[in-house]
Design an enzyme around this catalytic site. Sequence first.
Site, mmCIF file in Angstrom:
data_model
loop_
_atom_site.group_PDB
_atom_site.id
_atom_site.type_symbol
_atom_site.label_atom_id
_atom_site.label_comp_id
_atom_site.label_asym_id
_atom_site.label_seq_id
_atom_site.Cartn_x
_atom_site.Cartn_y
_atom_site.Cartn_z
ATOM 1 N N GLY A 1 0.778 -1.236 0.000
ATOM 2 C CA GLY A 1 0.000 0.000 0.000
ATOM 3 C C GLY A 1 0.807 1.282 0.000
ATOM 4 O O GLY A 1 0.364 2.296 -0.525
ATOM 5 N N ASP B 1 -0.047 3.621 3.570
ATOM 6 C CA ASP B 1 -1.093 4.312 2.821
ATOM 7 C C ASP B 1 -2.161 4.898 3.730
ATOM 8 O O ASP B 1 -2.587 6.030 3.554
ATOM 9 C CB ASP B 1 -1.721 3.353 1.788
ATOM 10 C CG ASP B 1 -2.108 1.999 2.377
ATOM 11 O OD1 ASP B 1 -1.995 1.802 3.610
ATOM 12 O OD2 ASP B 1 -2.532 1.114 1.600
ATOM 13 N N ASP C 1 -6.159 2.954 9.804
ATOM 14 C CA ASP C 1 -7.575 2.596 9.946
ATOM 15 C C ASP C 1 -7.785 2.055 11.365
ATOM 16 O O ASP C 1 -7.928 2.829 12.315
ATOM 17 C CB ASP C 1 -7.934 1.586 8.853
ATOM 18 C CG ASP C 1 -9.425 1.305 8.763
ATOM 19 O OD1 ASP C 1 -10.174 1.736 9.638
ATOM 20 O OD2 ASP C 1 -9.857 0.638 7.798
ATOM 21 N N LYS D 1 -8.273 7.466 8.754
ATOM 22 C CA LYS D 1 -9.738 7.386 8.858
ATOM 23 C C LYS D 1 -10.187 7.898 10.209
ATOM 24 O O LYS D 1 -9.568 7.571 11.241
ATOM 25 C CB LYS D 1 -10.209 5.935 8.686
ATOM 26 C CG LYS D 1 -10.314 5.514 7.252
ATOM 27 C CD LYS D 1 -11.056 4.189 7.119
ATOM 28 C CE LYS D 1 -10.960 3.696 5.691
ATOM 29 N NZ LYS D 1 -11.515 2.350 5.495
ATOM 30 N N PHE E 1 -14.467 2.888 2.383
ATOM 31 C CA PHE E 1 -13.405 2.120 1.735
ATOM 32 C C PHE E 1 -12.909 2.875 0.507
ATOM 33 O O PHE E 1 -13.685 3.210 -0.384
ATOM 34 C CB PHE E 1 -13.927 0.730 1.339
ATOM 35 C CG PHE E 1 -12.848 -0.168 0.832
ATOM 36 C CD1 PHE E 1 -11.947 -0.773 1.698
ATOM 37 C CD2 PHE E 1 -12.702 -0.384 -0.530
ATOM 38 C CE1 PHE E 1 -10.927 -1.583 1.219
ATOM 39 C CE2 PHE E 1 -11.685 -1.200 -1.017
ATOM 40 C CZ PHE E 1 -10.806 -1.800 -0.131
ATOM 41 N N VAL E 2 -11.616 3.153 0.489
ATOM 42 C CA VAL E 2 -11.053 3.956 -0.595
ATOM 43 C C VAL E 2 -10.017 3.158 -1.390
ATOM 44 O O VAL E 2 -9.431 2.205 -0.874
ATOM 45 C CB VAL E 2 -10.405 5.256 -0.051
ATOM 46 C CG1 VAL E 2 -11.452 6.203 0.493
ATOM 47 C CG2 VAL E 2 -9.362 4.955 1.022
ATOM 48 N N ASP F 1 -5.738 -0.735 -2.622
ATOM 49 C CA ASP F 1 -6.319 -1.663 -3.593
ATOM 50 C C ASP F 1 -7.690 -2.170 -3.189
ATOM 51 O O ASP F 1 -8.083 -2.098 -2.035
ATOM 52 C CB ASP F 1 -5.412 -2.887 -3.748
ATOM 53 C CG ASP F 1 -5.503 -3.804 -2.531
ATOM 54 O OD1 ASP F 1 -5.279 -3.315 -1.408
ATOM 55 O OD2 ASP F 1 -5.818 -4.990 -2.695
ATOM 56 N N ARG G 1 -4.420 0.023 -7.313
ATOM 57 C CA ARG G 1 -3.329 0.734 -6.623
ATOM 58 C C ARG G 1 -2.735 1.825 -7.503
ATOM 59 O O ARG G 1 -2.192 2.805 -7.027
ATOM 60 C CB ARG G 1 -2.199 -0.235 -6.253
ATOM 61 C CG ARG G 1 -2.561 -1.267 -5.212
ATOM 62 C CD ARG G 1 -1.303 -1.976 -4.731
ATOM 63 N NE ARG G 1 -1.588 -3.238 -4.070
ATOM 64 C CZ ARG G 1 -1.960 -3.360 -2.804
ATOM 65 N NH1 ARG G 1 -2.103 -2.297 -2.063
ATOM 66 N NH2 ARG G 1 -2.190 -4.542 -2.288
HETATM 67 P P1 XMP Z 1 -5.155 -0.885 9.840
HETATM 68 O O1 XMP Z 1 -6.592 -1.315 10.036
HETATM 69 O O2 XMP Z 1 -4.190 -1.947 10.275
HETATM 70 O O3 XMP Z 1 -5.112 -0.722 8.287
HETATM 71 O O4 XMP Z 1 -4.893 0.486 10.409
HETATM 72 C C1 XMP Z 1 -3.983 -0.653 7.596
HETATM 73 C C2 XMP Z 1 -4.083 -1.402 6.308
HETATM 74 O O5 XMP Z 1 -5.410 -1.820 5.966
HETATM 75 C C3 XMP Z 1 -5.678 -1.561 4.611
HETATM 76 N N1 XMP Z 1 -6.828 -0.640 4.536
HETATM 77 C C4 XMP Z 1 -7.433 -0.265 3.410
HETATM 78 N N2 XMP Z 1 -7.168 -0.593 2.143
HETATM 79 N N3 XMP Z 1 -8.927 0.812 1.403
HETATM 80 C C5 XMP Z 1 -7.920 -0.056 1.134
HETATM 81 O O6 XMP Z 1 -7.673 -0.332 -0.036
HETATM 82 C C6 XMP Z 1 -9.268 1.188 2.662
HETATM 83 O O7 XMP Z 1 -10.181 1.988 2.851
HETATM 84 C C7 XMP Z 1 -8.468 0.617 3.714
HETATM 85 N N4 XMP Z 1 -8.497 0.757 5.051
HETATM 86 C C8 XMP Z 1 -7.470 -0.027 5.520
HETATM 87 C C9 XMP Z 1 -4.425 -0.943 4.060
HETATM 88 O O8 XMP Z 1 -3.664 -1.928 3.423
HETATM 89 C C10 XMP Z 1 -3.677 -0.429 5.241
HETATM 90 O O9 XMP Z 1 -2.280 -0.435 5.077
#
Ligand code: XMP
Length: 192
Positions: free
Chosen positions: A43, A99, A102, A130, A151-152, A158, A164
């Site tokens: 990412g 990237d 979340d 987020k 979700f983006v 991706d 990506r």
């Molecule tokens: P966490 O939940 O560990 O998230 O903070 C980190 C990883 O989760 C993926 N992620 C997303 N990927 N759209 C995506 O394509 C989203 O909205 C999204 N939210 C989380 C991402 O790989 C990130 O590094």
Amino acid sequence: MRADLEKVLFNESTILARLDELAEEITRDHEGKDLTAIVILHGGIILMADLLRRIQMPLRIESLGASSYHGGTESSGVVKLLGTGLPDVRGKHVLILDDILDTGRTLQLVKSKLLEGEAAGVKTCVLLSKKVIRAVEVNADYVGFEIEDEFVVGYGLDFDGRYRNLPFIGVLKESVISVGAAMPGIPIQTTP
Ligand code: XMP
């Protein structure tokens, strides 16, 4: 607008202008330090390329793989570190690049591993954060943009391995997500 997109949140020029600001801040904060940037794959790759070229100091680049999504739009809740393991960071100042922040699980896991590896200092940078209640307590030191809980895709992010390479951040149409597959062959760019 592409047929598979609901909306564009940040276009390329907006992202790059923000990266100019972040790079300036990071350069200032790390003056005189031996900096190693660690990108979380996959990412963080586009952010890495665009941000690091704007940082006005020589630095090292390392990477590590992490995965918590297994093809869908929801985190599995379990982060796996992939590949050959952590780079040697003993005594180094590191900047983790990802990237999006979340649930926080990925950044927290990587950060704690680097501290266990005796990094001299660990800072974190994400393109997006987020606005959600995190599953674990972690902050990013440098944030490009805050976004709502949706979700983006694009700019490294991706859906099912695709999108990506979009040069902007967008939201997919619900119909694309529910079919469970990206639409191949749609021309990649119209000016958003
Ligand atoms: P966490 O939940 O560990 O998230 O903070 C980190 C990883 O989760 C993926 N992620 C997303 N990927 N759209 C995506 O394509 C989203 O909205 C999204 N939210 C989380 C991402 O790989 C990130 O590094």
